[in-house]
Design a protein around this motif. Structure first.
Motif, mmCIF file in Angstrom:
data_model
loop_
_atom_site.group_PDB
_atom_site.id
_atom_site.type_symbol
_atom_site.label_atom_id
_atom_site.label_comp_id
_atom_site.label_asym_id
_atom_site.label_seq_id
_atom_site.Cartn_x
_atom_site.Cartn_y
_atom_site.Cartn_z
ATOM 1 N N CYS A 151 3.134 1.297 -7.753
ATOM 2 C CA CYS A 151 4.175 1.729 -6.817
ATOM 3 C C CYS A 151 4.074 2.737 -5.692
ATOM 4 O O CYS A 151 4.448 3.137 -5.121
ATOM 5 C CB CYS A 151 5.595 1.657 -7.148
ATOM 6 S SG CYS A 151 5.645 1.019 -7.628
ATOM 7 N N ASP A 152 2.347 2.934 -5.249
ATOM 8 C CA ASP A 152 2.104 3.561 -4.092
ATOM 9 C C ASP A 152 1.870 3.089 -3.537
ATOM 10 O O ASP A 152 0.859 1.716 -3.172
ATOM 11 C CB ASP A 152 0.969 4.987 -4.471
ATOM 12 C CG ASP A 152 0.340 5.925 -3.236
ATOM 13 O OD1 ASP A 152 1.555 5.644 -2.325
ATOM 14 O OD2 ASP A 152 0.608 6.770 -3.685
ATOM 15 N N SER A 153 2.161 3.052 -1.845
ATOM 16 C CA SER A 153 1.656 2.211 -0.448
ATOM 17 C C SER A 153 0.741 2.540 -0.324
ATOM 18 O O SER A 153 0.014 1.016 0.624
ATOM 19 C CB SER A 153 2.838 1.627 0.214
ATOM 20 O OG SER A 153 3.017 2.892 0.166
ATOM 21 N N ALA A 154 0.169 3.292 -0.542
ATOM 22 C CA ALA A 154 -1.552 3.537 -0.320
ATOM 23 C C ALA A 154 -2.824 2.547 -1.097
ATOM 24 O O ALA A 154 -3.415 2.355 -0.387
ATOM 25 C CB ALA A 154 -1.739 4.743 -0.396
ATOM 26 N N ASP A 155 -1.573 1.537 -2.101
ATOM 27 C CA ASP A 155 -2.394 1.507 -2.789
ATOM 28 C C ASP A 155 -3.137 0.089 -2.635
ATOM 29 O O ASP A 155 -3.084 -1.402 -3.294
ATOM 30 C CB ASP A 155 -1.847 1.568 -4.472
ATOM 31 C CG ASP A 155 -2.938 0.902 -5.899
ATOM 32 O OD1 ASP A 155 -4.225 0.375 -5.338
ATOM 33 O OD2 ASP A 155 -2.648 1.119 -6.801
ATOM 34 N N VAL A 156 -3.780 -0.658 -1.095
ATOM 35 C CA VAL A 156 -3.659 -1.559 -1.070
ATOM 36 C C VAL A 156 -4.980 -1.462 -0.668
ATOM 37 O O VAL A 156 -6.011 -0.537 -0.025
ATOM 38 C CB VAL A 156 -3.241 -1.848 0.692
ATOM 39 C CG1 VAL A 156 -4.329 -2.714 1.259
ATOM 40 C CG2 VAL A 156 -1.415 -2.171 0.533
ATOM 41 N N MET A 157 -5.849 -2.628 -0.903
ATOM 42 C CA MET A 157 -7.499 -1.982 -0.373
ATOM 43 C C MET A 157 -7.767 -2.648 0.535
ATOM 44 O O MET A 157 -9.281 -1.999 0.952
ATOM 45 C CB MET A 157 -8.559 -2.371 -2.194
ATOM 46 C CG MET A 157 -8.327 -1.478 -3.308
ATOM 47 S SD MET A 157 -8.812 -2.571 -4.288
ATOM 48 C CE MET A 157 -7.886 -3.757 -5.700
#
Ligand SMILES: *Cc1c(COP(=O)(O)O)cnc(C)c1O
Length: 376
Positions: free
Chosen positions: A324-330
């Motif tokens: 649920c961290d929005s930075a967790d996009v690769m």
């Protein structure tokens, strides 16, 4: 992807993403490095994958080790390597950690400042030190910042300071940047190294060793040259800048030693779009930046991904992790082509993940377990 990994995954019973490393590939990589640079000692960069199985295999093959902390030194000793095969290669060390390493038998330390030299002269009297100098990492896919190394001119002063304080000024080091795809990158760095050797010699200091660092690439999506080409380019550069007084050399491969030996199996958790009209597909996996794929930061490293539906028509997708961290996009700036037929529950294989994954994985962010690993 090797047949052994394929076979292992076929019989795997547990759930969740996992990394499988084929130790035969690590062995082949070690042999390839040793052949490509026959007069160079290999110091494996432990941080790339510190699994006990990897360390004991490399120890048995005769490798030396580049460690960055006391726990890494202890892991290498536990794997059966003697302390004279260990370099404490971090330029940022607490004095009490230097003392601990010295007590464990380590005698080779990296520095890039006079203050660090002073710590080592107190905590590891008489030890060998090499000075890391700054080098810009043009051409590297994972460039290193200005965090480590000093200006080449200052390196001469740092080494002279070491001599004055009773240490042995042993040589210099640099790092051309990780995943360095240009085989000629070592040339300019070796020019600086040669200049430092000569400047030291004028002050009565005879250096012995050049640490050529890591940077040897692993195959991701783009082609990379074989390690033999790197060996030839480095040897040419050594001859050019050192003439017939070629110094002792070491390399510190991390990624190049273990990257291609590992595969991560992951699962598709969700495929969705952001509106009925929006065509852009979001594919969410059960692994992301916090589960071990931290090197997708800034989309620097693009891993090859295999799906059970390869061959079907593909479309660019945003690829994201499960937390649920929005930075967790690769991958979003450059969407990743995946089959339009991809479905929830499909298992994906993320290749080239043997380096910089298992220990980058968070211990329990959002309740997700750290990356499970198998070394076979
Ligand atoms: C991380 C590191 C390496 C390994 O770099 P790769 O690009 O993975 O080969 C080598 N030397 C030092 C000092 C390092 O910090």
């Amino acid at each position: 992807m090797t047949e052994r990994i394929r076979e292992f995954l076929r019989h795997r019973r547990d759930d969740g993403p996992c990394l499988v490393v084929d130790l035969d590939v690590v062995r082949e990589n070690y042999v390839a490095f040793a052949r490509a640079l026959p007069d160079t000692r290999v110091f494996y960069a432990v941080k790339a994958n510190p699994a006990p199985e990897v360390l004991s295999l490399l120890a048995s093959l005769g490798s030396c080790f580049d460690a960055a902390s006391v726990p890494e030194i202890e892991m290498v000793l536990a794997a059966g390597a003697a302390p004279d095969r260990i370099s404490f290669g971090n330029t940022i060390k607490k004095e009490r950690d230097v003392a601990r390493a010295f007590a464990l038998g380590v005698r080779l330390f990296a520095v890039d400042s006079k203050a660090e030299v002073e710590k080592i002269s107190r905590a590891a009297p008489g030890a060998r030190v090499f000075c890391r100098f700054l080098y810009d990492c043009a051409g590297a896919e994972w460039p290193l910042s200005r965090k480590f190394g000093c200006d080449p001119a200052m390196a001469v002063d740092v080494l002279e300071h070491a001599l004055r304080l009773g240490l042995e000024p042993y040589g210099v080091s640099f790092h051309v940047g990780s995943q360095q795809r240009n085989v000629r990158s070592w040339d300019r760095a070796l020019k600086s190294a040669g200049q430092i050797f000569r400047a030291c010699s004028e002050r009565g200091i005879q250096l012995s060793m050049v640490n050529l660092g890591g940077g040897f690439p692993t195959r991701y999506l783009k082609k990379v040259a074989a390690v033999e080409s790197y060996g030839r380019a480095i040897f040419r550069a050594l001859c050019k800048h050192f003439g017939n007084a070629i110094p002792e050399t070491i390399i510190e491969p991390g990624r190049g030693m273990v990257g291609n030996a590992g595969v991560i199996e992951a699962e598709v958790v969700l495929v969705s779009t952001k509106s009925e009209k929006d065509e852009l597909r979001w594919v969410y996996l059960d692994i992301g930046k916090f589960g071990g794929l931290a090197e997708t930061m800034d989309e620097a490293i693009r891993y090859p991904i295999r799906t059970p539906r390869d061959g079907d028509r593909t479309t660019g997708c945003v690829l994201a992790g499960p937390t649920c961290d929005s930075a967790d996009v690769m991958y979003e700036k450059s969407p990743y082509p995946l089959p339009v037929s991809l479905e929830i529950g499909d298992k994906l294989l993320i290749e080239g993940t043997g380096a910089y994954t298992s220990t980058y994985s968070a211990v329990a962010f959002n309740g997700f377990a750290p990356l499970r690993t198998y070394h076979i």
